[in-house]
Design a protein around this motif. Structure first.
Motif, mmCIF file in Angstrom:
data_model
loop_
_atom_site.group_PDB
_atom_site.id
_atom_site.type_symbol
_atom_site.label_atom_id
_atom_site.label_comp_id
_atom_site.label_asym_id
_atom_site.label_seq_id
_atom_site.Cartn_x
_atom_site.Cartn_y
_atom_site.Cartn_z
ATOM 1 N N SER A 350 0.801 -1.244 0.000
ATOM 2 C CA SER A 350 0.000 0.000 0.000
ATOM 3 C C SER A 350 0.819 1.273 0.000
ATOM 4 N N ASN A 351 2.129 1.165 -0.178
ATOM 5 C CA ASN A 351 2.977 2.358 -0.129
ATOM 6 C C ASN A 351 3.110 3.002 -1.506
ATOM 7 N N SER A 352 2.061 3.659 -1.935
ATOM 8 C CA SER A 352 2.073 4.352 -3.218
ATOM 9 C C SER A 352 1.103 5.521 -3.150
ATOM 10 N N MET A 353 1.148 6.376 -4.146
ATOM 11 C CA MET A 353 0.247 7.522 -4.211
ATOM 12 C C MET A 353 -1.208 7.092 -4.242
ATOM 13 N N GLN A 354 -1.467 5.920 -4.857
ATOM 14 C CA GLN A 354 -2.834 5.439 -4.998
ATOM 15 C C GLN A 354 -3.170 4.323 -4.001
ATOM 16 N N GLY A 355 -2.258 4.060 -3.067
ATOM 17 C CA GLY A 355 -2.466 3.016 -2.072
ATOM 18 C C GLY A 355 -3.032 3.565 -0.775
ATOM 19 N N ALA A 356 -3.431 2.656 0.114
ATOM 20 C CA ALA A 356 -4.010 3.069 1.393
ATOM 21 C C ALA A 356 -2.988 3.738 2.299
ATOM 22 N N GLY A 357 -1.693 3.561 2.003
ATOM 23 C CA GLY A 357 -0.670 4.234 2.787
ATOM 24 C C GLY A 357 -0.566 5.718 2.513
ATOM 25 N N ALA A 358 -1.123 6.174 1.406
ATOM 26 C CA ALA A 358 -1.164 7.607 1.098
ATOM 27 C C ALA A 358 -2.317 8.256 1.870
ATOM 28 N N PRO A 359 -2.258 9.568 2.103
ATOM 29 C CA PRO A 359 -3.316 10.235 2.876
ATOM 30 C C PRO A 359 -4.565 10.557 2.066
ATOM 31 N N THR A 360 -4.837 9.801 1.016
ATOM 32 C CA THR A 360 -5.946 10.100 0.121
ATOM 33 C C THR A 360 -7.278 10.187 0.857
ATOM 34 N N MET A 361 -7.583 9.178 1.656
ATOM 35 C CA MET A 361 -8.872 9.168 2.344
ATOM 36 C C MET A 361 -8.947 10.263 3.403
ATOM 37 N N PHE A 362 -7.851 10.472 4.132
ATOM 38 C CA PHE A 362 -7.822 11.537 5.135
ATOM 39 C C PHE A 362 -8.012 12.903 4.497
ATOM 40 N N HIS A 363 -7.327 13.146 3.380
ATOM 41 C CA HIS A 363 -7.490 14.419 2.679
ATOM 42 C C HIS A 363 -8.922 14.595 2.184
ATOM 43 N N ALA A 364 -9.505 13.513 1.687
ATOM 44 C CA ALA A 364 -10.888 13.596 1.215
ATOM 45 C C ALA A 364 -11.827 13.948 2.359
ATOM 46 N N MET A 365 -11.637 13.322 3.506
ATOM 47 C CA MET A 365 -12.481 13.625 4.660
ATOM 48 C C MET A 365 -12.327 15.083 5.079
ATOM 49 N N ARG A 366 -11.118 15.582 5.073
ATOM 50 C CA ARG A 366 -10.886 16.973 5.461
ATOM 51 C C ARG A 366 -11.532 17.936 4.478
ATOM 52 N N ARG A 367 -11.400 17.649 3.183
ATOM 53 C CA ARG A 367 -11.989 18.535 2.177
ATOM 54 C C ARG A 367 -13.515 18.508 2.232
ATOM 55 N N ILE A 368 -14.079 17.340 2.502
ATOM 56 C CA ILE A 368 -15.534 17.243 2.606
ATOM 57 C C ILE A 368 -16.035 18.078 3.774
ATOM 58 N N VAL A 369 -15.383 17.943 4.911
ATOM 59 C CA VAL A 369 -15.782 18.720 6.089
ATOM 60 C C VAL A 369 -15.623 20.215 5.814
ATOM 61 N N ASP A 370 -14.504 20.610 5.207
ATOM 62 C CA ASP A 370 -14.279 22.029 4.900
ATOM 63 C C ASP A 370 -15.338 22.570 3.949
ATOM 64 N N SER A 371 -15.689 21.778 2.925
ATOM 65 C CA SER A 371 -16.668 22.250 1.949
ATOM 66 C C SER A 371 -18.057 22.371 2.555
ATOM 67 N N LEU A 372 -18.410 21.440 3.421
ATOM 68 C CA LEU A 372 -19.741 21.468 4.029
ATOM 69 C C LEU A 372 -19.833 22.459 5.183
ATOM 70 N N MET A 373 -18.685 22.982 5.607
ATOM 71 C CA MET A 373 -18.687 23.933 6.702
ATOM 72 C C MET A 373 -19.334 25.249 6.289
#
Length: 525
Positions: A350-373
């Motif tokens: 999972s150590n890749s830009m598209q793997g679970a080791g990347a912060p993809t899901m965390f960044h998505a959660m942060r952006r969703i919260v920011d947008s809905l704020m």
């Protein structure tokens, strides 16, 4: 469980006719002409027709037929993501770009892809408020396979061979003597100087890794089949050498170091794509088995397919999200955000830009919260959301093998057709805890769904999943679970048909009722 009536492809009684060549698998993977016999062989594949409700009165239709279609489309992680993208668009989800500003709204349904091998989709509850959590199902799109090396052309004893590298921990002996082909993506250079990414799938058998005749390896049955993965695993493409390289006047020879890919291979790819061979300037191709996914067994109760690990989990997650947010009223009382996250490269860590080791899901959660704020201000909105969130890490599980029962711990022996398996490991190779297991099992109890549990023997090593990676990286409560299967990491795997429908129902119920169940549990108070 009722048989899939739309998928019994049985030739009617008629005079015998010559067997014709099958059509391309990409357009109709199962409609092969079959000889007629008195005990006619039926190949149970799917062609996008929903199956009826079960005979016991269950109103939920089976998703097995649609899973077979998904598997037959998804020969690579790129095709799996593209097919999920197509289905989400058809279901009314809005495609986002990670490079653009997001303007999200309660009740909205959205998704984005990364590298066309990773996908995150989510539906926002109508009653979402800042600090409310995410209910997530995560899986992975990749499977062990052979991949072309950057310089794939090889010549051995007058044969055109294809250089490959092993990806993940595959059962490589199962790749010998299979009708193989190539699929993946290529980079094309257009006439205007721009570059395009394009998926490609060569449907016909193209390459093969032949085994050595037993007459030349007399001890193979007594000493075991032990191929050298560098010397013996290269697939055979053709025998004849081309006179000239595609797009050049240079002579080819077995010793030529200028041949990166066989001109014949480039020609096959360009014919499939509809371009000129010299327009192909890059490629990332997997070796794939051409045999279609289908039902089998005495009662047609098994699914035989490649890549069940882990596309079966991906499809159950995808389908449960789409179906649980299909109608506006289904999200009208939802206070949380329903999400699926499908990652690449799990099989190699999972150590890749598209793997679970990347912060993809965390960044998505942060952006969703920011947008809905919007204009509202909330202290620690993302942190509160993560603390209220829950992740289901879905990856296939080891079913009890009837010929090797001693490989399982005596009291934890998951079986086919008996429901999802919750995975436990005291050393945190799985992220399940007593709390997360209880919450997930409570959903099953309320819906009368079977659940099994798995612990590896103390004298055996334990695999792992993206569960611990995401649990520790994001700080989210996690349960690890999976559909029980046999032949894991083989070129051809198998699982139970009923387990797929049970998993879909369990995942759908998770999206629909987890928030209400979670509110009744107190842990840190």
């Amino acid at each position: 469980m009722a048989l899939l009536r739309a998928h019994h492809l049985l030739r009617p009684r008629a005079a015998a006719r010559p067997l014709s060549l099958p059509p391309p698998l990409s357009t109709s993977p199962c409609r092969r002409a079959l000889p007629t016999t008195t005990s006619s062989w039926r190949l149970l594949c799917s062609h996008r027709t929903a199956s009826p409700p079960d005979a016991d009165g269950d109103a939920s239709p089976s998703i097995v037929a649609d899973l077979l279609d998904y598997l037959n489309e998804s020969w690579t992680q790129f095709h799996a993501t593209a097919e999920a993208k197509r289905q989400l668009l058809d279901a009314g989800f809005t495609l986002l770009s990670e490079n653009d500003d997001w303007d999200l709204q309660p009740g909205g349904r959205y998704f984005f892809t990364r590298n066309m091998s990773c996908l995150i989709a989510f539906a926002v509850g109508e009653k979402y408020k800042l600090g409310n959590g995410f209910n997530i199902i995560a899986a992975h799109t990749d499977s062990p396979c052979l991949k072309l090396k950057p310089r794939s052309a090889s010549f051995k004893s007058g044969h055109q061979m294809v250089n490959v590298q092993t990806y993940g921990g595959g059962l490589w002996h199962t790749w010998f003597d299979r009708d193989l082909t190539l699929a993946g993506r290529v980079i094309l250079k257009d006439a205007d100087g721009s570059f395009n990414h394009k998926l490609v799938k060569v449907s016909r058998p193209l390459i093969r890794v032949p085994t050595l005749a037993i007459h030349l390896d007399r001890t193979v049955n007594s000493d075991g089949f032990k191929p050298n993965l560098e010397n013996h695993l290269a697939p055979l493409l053709a025998t004849k050498h081309e006179e000239t390289a595609a797009g050049s006047g240079e002579k080819n020879s077995p010793s030529s170091s200028k041949v990166v890919h066989h001109p014949l291979l480039l020609q096959v790819l360009s014919d499939e794509i509809g371009c000129k061979p010299d327009e192909i300037i890059g490629m990332e191709l997997n070796v794939c088995d051409t045999q279609p996914s289908c039902l089998g067994g005495g009662n047609n109760e098994f699914i035989y397919s490649g890549r069940l690990d882990n596309l079966a989990s991906c499809y159950c997650a995808l389908r449960s999200l789409m179906d649980s947010s299909k109608m506006p009223e289904e999200m009208s009382n939802e206070k949380s955000i329903r999400m699926i996250a499908l990652f690449d490269n799990e099989e190699v860590g999972s150590n890749s830009m598209q793997g679970a080791g990347a912060p993809t899901m965390f960044h998505a959660m942060r952006r969703i919260v920011d947008s809905l704020m919007h204009q509202s201000m909330g202290e620690g909105a993302l942190e509160r959301a993560i603390n209220s969130s829950f992740l289901v890490s879905a990856d296939m599980a080891h079913a009890l093998h009837p010929n090797y029962p001693d490989k399982h711990e005596e009291h934890h022996r998951p079986e086919l057709q008996k429901g999802l398996v919750i995975k436990h490991n005291a050393n945190q190779r799985y992220a399940t805890s007593a709390v997360t297991a209880f919450l997930f099992k409570e959903i099953a109890r309320l819906h009368n769904l079977p659940v099994q549990e798995f612990v590896v023997r103390n004298d055996m090593g334990c695999g792992s999943t993206i569960g611990p990676i995401l649990a520790s990286g994001v700080g989210i409560r996690t349960v690890d679970c999976g559909i029980p299967q046999l032949s894991m990491h083989s070129v051809r795997e198998m699982c139970g048909k009923e387990d797929v429908d049970t998993t879909y129902k369990h995942f759908k119920a998770f999206f629909e009722m987890f928030s209400d169940i979670d509110r009744k549990l107190n842990v840190d108070f």
